[in-house]
Design an enzyme around this catalytic site. Structure first.
Site, PDB file in Angstrom:
ATOM      1  CB  THR A 155      -0.911   0.000   1.252  1.00 15.55           C
ATOM      2  OG1 THR A 155      -1.754  -1.147   1.195  1.00 15.55           O
ATOM      3  CG2 THR A 155      -1.775   1.249   1.323  1.00 15.55           C
ATOM      4  CB  CYS A 156       3.851   2.147   1.986  1.00 17.08           C
ATOM      5  SG  CYS A 156       5.148   3.375   1.990  1.00 17.08           S
ATOM      6  NE  ARG A 170      -5.035   0.820   4.591  1.00 20.14           N
ATOM      7  CZ  ARG A 170      -5.207   0.676   3.281  1.00 20.14           C
ATOM      8  NH1 ARG A 170      -5.849   1.605   2.590  1.00 20.14           N
ATOM      9  NH2 ARG A 170      -4.741  -0.371   2.643  1.00 20.14           N
ATOM     10  CG  ASP A 198      -1.262  -1.430   7.791  1.00 20.82           C
ATOM     11  OD1 ASP A 198      -0.352  -0.945   8.486  1.00 20.82           O
ATOM     12  OD2 ASP A 198      -1.804  -0.806   6.854  1.00 20.82           O
ATOM     13  CG  HIS A 242      21.964  29.153  13.543  1.00 22.99           C
ATOM     14  ND1 HIS A 242      20.696  29.446  14.006  1.00 22.99           N
ATOM     15  CD2 HIS A 242      22.456  30.299  13.007  1.00 22.99           C
ATOM     16  CE1 HIS A 242      20.444  30.728  13.779  1.00 22.99           C
ATOM     17  NE2 HIS A 242      21.486  31.261  13.167  1.00 22.99           N
TER      18      HIS A 242
HETATM   19  P1  NAD Z   1      -8.113   7.240  10.592  1.00 27.31           P
HETATM   20  O1  NAD Z   1      -8.474   6.259  11.616  1.00 27.31           O
HETATM   21  O2  NAD Z   1      -6.856   8.049  10.738  1.00 27.31           O
HETATM   22  O3  NAD Z   1      -9.301   8.301  10.402  1.00 27.31           O
HETATM   23  C1  NAD Z   1     -10.613   7.929  10.092  1.00 27.31           C
HETATM   24  C2  NAD Z   1     -11.533   9.028  10.568  1.00 27.31           C
HETATM   25  O4  NAD Z   1     -12.839   8.761  10.091  1.00 27.31           O
HETATM   26  C3  NAD Z   1     -11.631   9.123  12.094  1.00 27.31           C
HETATM   27  O5  NAD Z   1     -11.380  10.446  12.473  1.00 27.31           O
HETATM   28  C4  NAD Z   1     -13.068   8.693  12.384  1.00 27.31           C
HETATM   29  O6  NAD Z   1     -13.624   9.346  13.492  1.00 27.31           O
HETATM   30  C5  NAD Z   1     -13.768   9.083  11.101  1.00 27.31           C
HETATM   31  N1  NAD Z   1     -14.986   8.329  10.813  1.00 27.31           N
HETATM   32  C6  NAD Z   1     -15.195   7.003  10.984  1.00 27.31           C
HETATM   33  N2  NAD Z   1     -16.434   6.648  10.527  1.00 27.31           N
HETATM   34  C7  NAD Z   1     -17.003   7.799  10.061  1.00 27.31           C
HETATM   35  C8  NAD Z   1     -18.245   8.110   9.446  1.00 27.31           C
HETATM   36  N3  NAD Z   1     -19.149   7.150   9.190  1.00 27.31           N
HETATM   37  N4  NAD Z   1     -18.497   9.402   9.098  1.00 27.31           N
HETATM   38  C9  NAD Z   1     -17.560  10.365   9.308  1.00 27.31           C
HETATM   39  N5  NAD Z   1     -16.373  10.120   9.884  1.00 27.31           N
HETATM   40  C10 NAD Z   1     -16.085   8.855  10.236  1.00 27.31           C
HETATM   41  O7  NAD Z   1      -8.110   6.425   9.208  1.00 27.31           O
HETATM   42  P2  NAD Z   1      -7.651   6.875   7.767  1.00 27.31           P
HETATM   43  O8  NAD Z   1      -7.515   8.341   7.652  1.00 27.31           O
HETATM   44  O9  NAD Z   1      -8.589   6.169   6.850  1.00 27.31           O
HETATM   45  O10 NAD Z   1      -6.205   6.224   7.664  1.00 27.31           O
HETATM   46  C11 NAD Z   1      -6.043   4.801   7.741  1.00 27.31           C
HETATM   47  C12 NAD Z   1      -4.701   4.433   8.306  1.00 27.31           C
HETATM   48  O11 NAD Z   1      -3.666   4.815   7.420  1.00 27.31           O
HETATM   49  C13 NAD Z   1      -4.438   5.126   9.628  1.00 27.31           C
HETATM   50  O12 NAD Z   1      -3.921   4.198  10.547  1.00 27.31           O
HETATM   51  C14 NAD Z   1      -3.415   6.160   9.291  1.00 27.31           C
HETATM   52  O13 NAD Z   1      -2.532   6.437  10.381  1.00 27.31           O
HETATM   53  C15 NAD Z   1      -2.670   5.546   8.114  1.00 27.31           C
HETATM   54  N6  NAD Z   1      -2.137   6.622   7.267  1.00 27.31           N
HETATM   55  C16 NAD Z   1      -1.037   7.299   7.691  1.00 27.31           C
HETATM   56  C17 NAD Z   1      -0.553   8.347   6.935  1.00 27.31           C
HETATM   57  C18 NAD Z   1       0.657   9.089   7.416  1.00 27.31           C
HETATM   58  O14 NAD Z   1       1.380   8.562   8.235  1.00 27.31           O
HETATM   59  N7  NAD Z   1       0.904  10.300   6.950  1.00 27.31           N
HETATM   60  C19 NAD Z   1      -1.191   8.743   5.785  1.00 27.31           C
HETATM   61  C20 NAD Z   1      -2.327   8.047   5.398  1.00 27.31           C
HETATM   62  C21 NAD Z   1      -2.779   6.988   6.150  1.00 27.31           C
END
Ligand code: NAD
Length: 443
Positions: free
Chosen positions: A39-40, A264, A302, A432
């Site tokens: 995925t990454c 996920r 994951d 710096h």
């Molecule tokens: P997440 O868990 O970060 O966020 C999902 C959000 O959706 C939560 O805030 C939740 O409250 C909300 N939600 C859930 N059901 C809902 C609904 N029915 N209506 C509205 N809001 C709802 O998950 P994600 O953003 O899908 O990311 C998945 C995974 O991938 C995470 O573990 C994340 O850390 C990882 N990821 C990391 C990076 C990074 O490190 N920069 C980037 C992308 C993804």
């Protein structure tokens, strides 16, 4: 051939485990059903960051006034941005293939299924062939979760993050369901390319797991810039529009596309024959050394449902292989010192505990105390917070907003991982002028 290690999944966990085992001179077989990198590399971190970089270039070109730069008739070609993204992905996937090109490693492209297991060996079927290994490492990753919202399935209006990344044209407007990490990074991408964005989040705040003062600063900036953010709002139905329930009643959000990113779920298919393998909420249960409850079965990434980040996956993989090799001393992962970054603009980066976790001494300082930050971030203030243990004076957590904090949060991780006290950290010399100096200024 009887392999020492069979790995299912060629993402950051899988290919890192393969590299570790190769270095130890062990025969490895790795199964990947799609493309190496997981995925990454293919549909996550790397393609998103590549598109975000293009969007930032465009945004800076059209907002250069404050730096004394005026550019007229600036335009972008989303198709070209997509082509570049594909080129970056191809290059990095080829890099991984090259790393695994070893007499100790066999890569099989296909869907692997565990056929049988005893304490001595695991048998795997793939492409009609059978393979045997002493140990199995499951690195099958995760997939986009599809919430049970009426109208979400087979609706051409609805995208998951993979579909959004693949789209050849930008949507005219977008409603993003889920204000988590993926949601806020896509909000940044679309907003910077001029697409009207509405974020719909069920919880009272976006990015609910992060330091809320930092998140508040991001929200304020994004709302001022025109991104609509609706919190405590639940999506009840998606048809031509998005029906939502709020405390004040029902509202309807109109958008060209609806991007759903609400988390996920672990990929556990193909493991059905592993009788008695222990799961918790759909993810494989592992101990501190990534071993499952079955003697020669390990899992990393994951699929373990711990922290779904690529850098966690690769460290878990190293720990798992170390355990298989019975390395002394056995290593564990320092889960208390895992950095995380949200690639918004400005970026958010953090490591360690938050104020909600512990009653710590909190040091706070705007990023503008760094000369380099002021030179390069006109009109921004940023914030750096450091959480210190009240008794031992050890650094327990660091939370930042401001560019480019993603690039130096590793220094904070190092301090947390090594248990540095304030006095010890003060002895570290930072170059710096760099924005990283804020980590000392804040003390
Ligand atoms: P997440 O868990 O970060 O966020 C999902 C959000 O959706 C939560 O805030 C939740 O409250 C909300 N939600 C859930 N059901 C809902 C609904 N029915 N209506 C509205 N809001 C709802 O998950 P994600 O953003 O899908 O990311 C998945 C995974 O991938 C995470 O573990 C994340 O850390 C990882 N990821 C990391 C990076 C990074 O490190 N920069 C980037 C992308 C993804």
């Amino acid at each position: 051939m009887n392999y020492f290690l069979a790995i299912i999944g060629g993402g950051p966990a899988g290919y890192t485990a393969a590299e570790s085992a190769i270095k130890a001179g062990k025969q490895v077989i790795l199964f990947e059903q799609q493309s190496l990198g997981g995925t990454c590399l293919n549909v996550g971190c790397i393609p998103t960051k590549t598109l975000l970089y293009s969007a930032k270039q465009y945004y800076n070109a059209t907002h250069g006034d404050k730096f004394g730069i005026t550019a007229e008739s600036v335009s972008f070609d989303y198709g070209k941005m997509q082509q570049r993204k594909q080129k970056v992905v191809r290059k990095l996937v080829a890099g991984i293939r090259a790393k695994l090109n070893s007499e100790y490693c066999t890569v099989v492209n296909g869907v692997a299924e565990v056929a049988s297991r005893t304490d001595e060996k695991v048998v795997i079927n793939c492409n009609g062939e059978q393979y045997e290994a002493e140990n199995l490492l499951v690195c099958t990753g995760s997939s986009n979760f599809v919430p049970p919202i009426p109208g979400i399935k087979d609706n051409p209006k609805v995208w998951n993050s993979t579909e959004a990344l693949d789209a050849k044209v930008l949507p005219e407007s977008v409603a993003i369901v889920g204000g988590g990490v993926i949601g806020m990074e896509f909000a940044t991408l679309y907003h910077e390319l001029g697409v009207p964005v509405t974020v719909i989040e069920a919880m009272p705040t976006i990015l609910p797991n992060l330091d809320q003062e930092i998140v508040g600063l991001l929200r304020e900036k994004y709302e001022k810039a025109g991104i609509k953010i609706m919190t405590s709002t639940k999506v009840t139905e998606i048809s031509d529009s998005v029906k939502c329930q709020t405390a004040d009643g029902e509202i309807v959000v109109e958008a060209d596309k609806v991007l759903v990113c609400v988390g996920r779920r672990a990929n556990i298919h193909g493991l059905e024959t592993l009788d008695n393998l222990e799961y918790n909420r759909g993810a494989i249960v592992v101990d501190d050394f990534m071993k499952t409850n079955l003697p020669n079965v390990y899992a990393a990434g994951d699929v373990t449902g711990k922290i779904m980040l690529a850098h966690v996956a690769s460290r878990q993989a190293e720990v798992a292989v170390g355990r298989m090799l019975k390395q002394i001393p056995l290593q564990r992962i320092a889960y208390n010192a895992i950095p995380s970054v949200v690639y918004t603009n400005p970026e958010i980066a953090c490591v360690g505990i938050t104020e909600n976790d512990i009653d710590a001494e909190v040091h706070r300082l705007p990023m503008t105390f760094s000369g380099r930050f002021v030179a390069e971030n006109e009109g921004e203030s940023g914030l750096c917070k450091m959480l210190i243990d009240k008794k031992s004076h050890a650094i327990l957590g660091v939370h930042m907003i401001g560019n480019p904090c993603s690039e130096f949060v590793a220094a904070a991780s190092f301090a947390v991982r090594m248990g540095y006290t304030v006095d010890e950290f003060r002895q570290v010399v930072f170059p710096h002028p760099t924005v990283s100096e804020i980590l000392k200024e804040v003390l």
